[in-house]
Design a protein around this motif. Structure first.
Motif, PDB file in Angstrom:
ATOM      1  N   ARG A 183       0.800  -1.082  -0.041  1.00 60.73           N
ATOM      2  CA  ARG A 183      -0.007   0.077  -0.151  1.00 60.73           C
ATOM      3  C   ARG A 183       0.995   1.339  -0.035  1.00 60.73           C
ATOM      4  O   ARG A 183       0.525   2.007  -0.679  1.00 60.73           O
ATOM      5  CB  ARG A 183      -0.939   0.023   1.330  1.00 60.73           C
ATOM      6  CG  ARG A 183      -2.084  -1.196   1.255  1.00 60.73           C
ATOM      7  CD  ARG A 183      -3.085  -0.522   2.048  1.00 60.73           C
ATOM      8  NE  ARG A 183      -2.673  -0.799   3.449  1.00 60.73           N
ATOM      9  CZ  ARG A 183      -2.684  -1.743   4.275  1.00 60.73           C
ATOM     10  NH1 ARG A 183      -3.059  -2.940   3.748  1.00 60.73           N
ATOM     11  NH2 ARG A 183      -2.374  -1.903   5.596  1.00 60.73           N
ATOM     12  N   LEU A 184       2.012   1.217   0.841  1.00 58.53           N
ATOM     13  CA  LEU A 184       2.859   2.270   0.688  1.00 58.53           C
ATOM     14  C   LEU A 184       3.532   2.585  -0.815  1.00 58.53           C
ATOM     15  O   LEU A 184       3.602   3.795  -1.070  1.00 58.53           O
ATOM     16  CB  LEU A 184       3.814   2.109   1.725  1.00 58.53           C
ATOM     17  CG  LEU A 184       3.586   2.225   3.175  1.00 58.53           C
ATOM     18  CD1 LEU A 184       4.650   1.871   4.119  1.00 58.53           C
ATOM     19  CD2 LEU A 184       3.098   3.778   3.587  1.00 58.53           C
ATOM     20  N   LYS A 185       3.737   1.590  -1.056  1.00 58.40           N
ATOM     21  CA  LYS A 185       4.512   1.859  -2.600  1.00 58.40           C
ATOM     22  C   LYS A 185       3.160   2.099  -3.556  1.00 58.40           C
ATOM     23  O   LYS A 185       3.637   3.234  -4.689  1.00 58.40           O
ATOM     24  CB  LYS A 185       4.953   0.367  -3.069  1.00 58.40           C
ATOM     25  CG  LYS A 185       6.379   0.096  -2.482  1.00 58.40           C
ATOM     26  CD  LYS A 185       6.860  -1.539  -3.002  1.00 58.40           C
ATOM     27  CE  LYS A 185       8.416  -1.585  -2.106  1.00 58.40           C
ATOM     28  NZ  LYS A 185       8.689  -2.683  -2.929  1.00 58.40           N
ATOM     29  N   GLU A 186       2.134   2.000  -3.420  1.00 55.44           N
ATOM     30  CA  GLU A 186       1.220   2.682  -4.121  1.00 55.44           C
ATOM     31  C   GLU A 186       0.911   3.872  -4.065  1.00 55.44           C
ATOM     32  O   GLU A 186       0.791   4.871  -4.787  1.00 55.44           O
ATOM     33  CB  GLU A 186      -0.240   1.667  -4.011  1.00 55.44           C
ATOM     34  CG  GLU A 186      -0.406   0.127  -4.574  1.00 55.44           C
ATOM     35  CD  GLU A 186      -1.601  -0.517  -4.067  1.00 55.44           C
ATOM     36  OE1 GLU A 186      -2.319   0.102  -3.171  1.00 55.44           O
ATOM     37  OE2 GLU A 186      -1.758  -1.621  -4.700  1.00 55.44           O
ATOM     38  N   ARG A 187       0.947   4.452  -2.723  1.00 59.38           N
ATOM     39  CA  ARG A 187       0.907   5.892  -2.417  1.00 59.38           C
ATOM     40  C   ARG A 187       2.133   6.587  -2.930  1.00 59.38           C
ATOM     41  O   ARG A 187       1.880   7.747  -3.690  1.00 59.38           O
ATOM     42  CB  ARG A 187       0.881   6.283  -1.049  1.00 59.38           C
ATOM     43  CG  ARG A 187      -0.528   5.444  -0.292  1.00 59.38           C
ATOM     44  CD  ARG A 187      -0.699   6.037   1.134  1.00 59.38           C
ATOM     45  NE  ARG A 187      -0.761   7.588   0.956  1.00 59.38           N
ATOM     46  CZ  ARG A 187      -1.067   8.314   2.154  1.00 59.38           C
ATOM     47  NH1 ARG A 187      -0.734   7.964   3.221  1.00 59.38           N
ATOM     48  NH2 ARG A 187      -1.095   9.729   1.984  1.00 59.38           N
ATOM     49  N   PHE A 188       3.331   6.172  -2.943  1.00 57.29           N
ATOM     50  CA  PHE A 188       4.558   6.480  -3.547  1.00 57.29           C
ATOM     51  C   PHE A 188       4.281   6.680  -4.898  1.00 57.29           C
ATOM     52  O   PHE A 188       5.143   7.511  -5.451  1.00 57.29           O
ATOM     53  CB  PHE A 188       5.679   6.099  -2.912  1.00 57.29           C
ATOM     54  CG  PHE A 188       6.077   6.672  -1.432  1.00 57.29           C
ATOM     55  CD1 PHE A 188       6.437   7.771  -1.245  1.00 57.29           C
ATOM     56  CD2 PHE A 188       6.074   5.694  -0.581  1.00 57.29           C
ATOM     57  CE1 PHE A 188       6.937   8.265   0.187  1.00 57.29           C
ATOM     58  CE2 PHE A 188       6.042   6.160   0.856  1.00 57.29           C
ATOM     59  CZ  PHE A 188       6.704   7.513   1.173  1.00 57.29           C
ATOM     60  N   SER A 189       3.856   5.753  -5.731  1.00 60.19           N
ATOM     61  CA  SER A 189       3.611   5.781  -7.023  1.00 60.19           C
ATOM     62  C   SER A 189       3.181   7.315  -7.597  1.00 60.19           C
ATOM     63  O   SER A 189       3.412   7.560  -8.742  1.00 60.19           O
ATOM     64  CB  SER A 189       2.907   4.871  -7.543  1.00 60.19           C
ATOM     65  OG  SER A 189       1.479   4.801  -7.318  1.00 60.19           O
ATOM     66  N   ALA A 190       2.458   8.002  -6.688  1.00 55.73           N
ATOM     67  CA  ALA A 190       1.805   9.295  -7.137  1.00 55.73           C
ATOM     68  C   ALA A 190       3.138  10.344  -6.961  1.00 55.73           C
ATOM     69  O   ALA A 190       2.940  11.242  -7.149  1.00 55.73           O
ATOM     70  CB  ALA A 190       0.705   9.688  -6.303  1.00 55.73           C
ATOM     71  N   CYS A 191       4.083   9.917  -6.519  1.00 55.81           N
ATOM     72  CA  CYS A 191       5.258  10.881  -6.205  1.00 55.81           C
ATOM     73  C   CYS A 191       6.508  10.301  -7.550  1.00 55.81           C
ATOM     74  O   CYS A 191       7.393   9.578  -6.719  1.00 55.81           O
ATOM     75  CB  CYS A 191       6.005  10.762  -4.830  1.00 55.81           C
ATOM     76  SG  CYS A 191       4.610  11.235  -3.795  1.00 55.81           S
ATOM     77  N   PRO A 192       6.369  10.960  -8.538  1.00 57.99           N
ATOM     78  CA  PRO A 192       7.556  10.495  -9.506  1.00 57.99           C
ATOM     79  C   PRO A 192       8.841  10.589  -9.031  1.00 57.99           C
ATOM     80  O   PRO A 192       9.730  10.045  -9.860  1.00 57.99           O
ATOM     81  CB  PRO A 192       7.015  11.081 -10.948  1.00 57.99           C
ATOM     82  CG  PRO A 192       5.990  12.376 -10.333  1.00 57.99           C
ATOM     83  CD  PRO A 192       5.453  11.708  -9.106  1.00 57.99           C
ATOM     84  N   ASP A 193       9.231  11.538  -8.483  1.00 56.49           N
ATOM     85  CA  ASP A 193      10.445  11.913  -8.193  1.00 56.49           C
ATOM     86  C   ASP A 193      11.046  11.123  -7.035  1.00 56.49           C
ATOM     87  O   ASP A 193      12.301  11.169  -6.482  1.00 56.49           O
ATOM     88  CB  ASP A 193      10.698  13.354  -7.575  1.00 56.49           C
ATOM     89  CG  ASP A 193      10.435  14.375  -8.876  1.00 56.49           C
ATOM     90  OD1 ASP A 193      10.555  13.928  -9.829  1.00 56.49           O
ATOM     91  OD2 ASP A 193       9.828  15.454  -8.461  1.00 56.49           O
ATOM     92  N   ILE A 194      10.425  10.012  -6.499  1.00 62.84           N
ATOM     93  CA  ILE A 194      10.896   9.105  -5.345  1.00 62.84           C
ATOM     94  C   ILE A 194      11.002   7.920  -5.979  1.00 62.84           C
ATOM     95  O   ILE A 194      10.001   7.284  -6.443  1.00 62.84           O
ATOM     96  CB  ILE A 194       9.959   9.381  -4.254  1.00 62.84           C
ATOM     97  CG1 ILE A 194      10.020  10.702  -3.578  1.00 62.84           C
ATOM     98  CG2 ILE A 194      10.450   8.147  -3.185  1.00 62.84           C
ATOM     99  CD1 ILE A 194       9.063  11.024  -2.488  1.00 62.84           C
ATOM    100  N   ALA A 195      12.079   7.193  -5.738  1.00 57.75           N
ATOM    101  CA  ALA A 195      12.194   5.636  -6.070  1.00 57.75           C
ATOM    102  C   ALA A 195      11.706   4.781  -4.724  1.00 57.75           C
ATOM    103  O   ALA A 195      12.317   4.985  -3.698  1.00 57.75           O
ATOM    104  CB  ALA A 195      13.465   5.107  -6.694  1.00 57.75           C
ATOM    105  N   THR A 196      11.086   3.779  -4.994  1.00 57.04           N
ATOM    106  CA  THR A 196      10.885   2.795  -3.941  1.00 57.04           C
ATOM    107  C   THR A 196      11.304   1.463  -4.224  1.00 57.04           C
ATOM    108  O   THR A 196      11.500   0.790  -5.340  1.00 57.04           O
ATOM    109  CB  THR A 196       9.202   2.876  -3.693  1.00 57.04           C
ATOM    110  OG1 THR A 196       8.616   1.996  -4.694  1.00 57.04           O
ATOM    111  CG2 THR A 196       8.693   4.145  -3.246  1.00 57.04           C
ATOM    112  N   ALA A 197      11.675   0.928  -3.122  1.00 56.25           N
ATOM    113  CA  ALA A 197      12.249  -0.411  -3.292  1.00 56.25           C
ATOM    114  C   ALA A 197      12.122  -1.166  -1.943  1.00 56.25           C
ATOM    115  O   ALA A 197      12.039  -0.675  -1.026  1.00 56.25           O
ATOM    116  CB  ALA A 197      13.769  -0.516  -3.913  1.00 56.25           C
ATOM    117  N   SER A 198      12.690  -2.533  -1.944  1.00 57.41           N
ATOM    118  CA  SER A 198      12.663  -3.264  -0.825  1.00 57.41           C
ATOM    119  C   SER A 198      13.606  -4.176  -0.800  1.00 57.41           C
ATOM    120  O   SER A 198      13.852  -4.877  -2.057  1.00 57.41           O
ATOM    121  CB  SER A 198      11.313  -4.019  -0.433  1.00 57.41           C
ATOM    122  OG  SER A 198      10.307  -2.969  -0.368  1.00 57.41           O
TER     123      SER A 198
END
Length: 286
Positions: A183-198
């Protein structure tokens, strides 16, 4: 095309489940370097968390740290760095605070942590557990490892409490329910300047979108006139995905890798319990 550079992740890849580098892996890396090829660590860890383990195994190399936010020489000198911007930090603080998620804030001055101290210490013990925690009497080796790792932490109440002027490169959190990470990654997908990983399904790592392992590895290789097709990469989790793109010549997933990585890897090696890094180096690079 000959392999001229090998880039390896650490946790789940070069390190065994007890966070050690086996003699077999260390020997293979030295053989690789003696053959004329280069080796570079490409980790989500900060230099301070990577270098003692790598140098302790007798391996001398450069480091791509913090998931690509910093490239360092063997002695820790930063060659390039890509910090989080004020806008990135505002978005991260809003989303993680709304979700009630504590943060590890990796900076130019160590790690600031918003976790309650005792809770974060227990998570460090669990992360490095060599089996002795179950007895209620952690081993001396585990105590030493935890002490060294925790020495980089400064505990603060919130992101706003990090001293003004501190450069922040990466923010992460651990032991989050896997469904919450999704769910957090889905929310951060609206922030194109931030890369998410695990690194694991239960953690999240956040960097500037320009600070990714694959992009940093290309820049590192370009400085050495090494083509992407002359590079072998080894990894196990979705924070390695930016290195598992077709232009890299040899993309090798560990036997214990997440399915998302195996799906795009060109090759597969043995697990991190079975010296998979050494097996891949000797099979493909030597």
């Amino acid at each position: 095309m000959k392999i001229r550079l090998v880039a390896s992740d650490m946790d789940g890849t070069l390190l065994d489940p007890l966070s050690h580098i086996s003699e077999e892996n260390a020997n293979a890396i030295r053989e690789l370097q003696q053959s004329g090829a280069e080796f570079v660590i490409c980790s989500g860890r900060a230099y301070s968390g990577a270098h003692p383990i790598v140098s302790g195994a007798g391996i001398h190399c450069s480091y791509i740290c913090l998931s690509g936010a910093m490239i360092c020489t063997e002695d820790g000198k930063a060659c390039t760095s890509i910090p989080l911007t004020p806008g990135n930090l505002a978005d991260i603080d809003r989303i993680l605070t709304d979700a009630g998620i504590f943060m590890d804030i990796m900076t130019s001055n160590g790690i600031y942590c918003t976790f309650p101290r005792e809770e974060r210490m227990q998570r460090i013990y669990r992360f490095f557990d060599d089996g002795s925690c179950s007895t209620g009497q952690p081993s001396a080796a585990l105590e030493q490892t935890v002490s060294r790792f925790a020495s980089a932490f400064t505990f603060v109440g919130s992101l706003a409490d990090v001293p003004s002027g501190t450069v922040i490169y990466k923010i992460g959190s651990t032991e989050i329910p896997a469904e919450t990470v999704i769910r957090l990654k889905e929310r951060f997908s609206a922030c194109p300047d931030i890369a998410t990983a695990s690194t694991f399904p239960t953690d999240i790592e956040l960097t500037n979108v320009r600070a990714q392992k694959g992009l940093a590895l290309k820049a590192f290789a370009r400085e050495r006139s090494i083509l992407p097709g002359e590079i072998m990469v080894l990894g196990d989790s979705d924070n390695d995905l930016s290195m598992f793109t077709p232009e890299f010549g040899w993309t090798v997933a560990m036997g214990n890798a997440q399915d998302c990585l195996k799906a795009v890897a060109k090759y597969e090696t043995k697990s991190n319990r079975e010296d998979g890094v050494a097996f891949a180096i000797r099979k493909y690079a030597l």
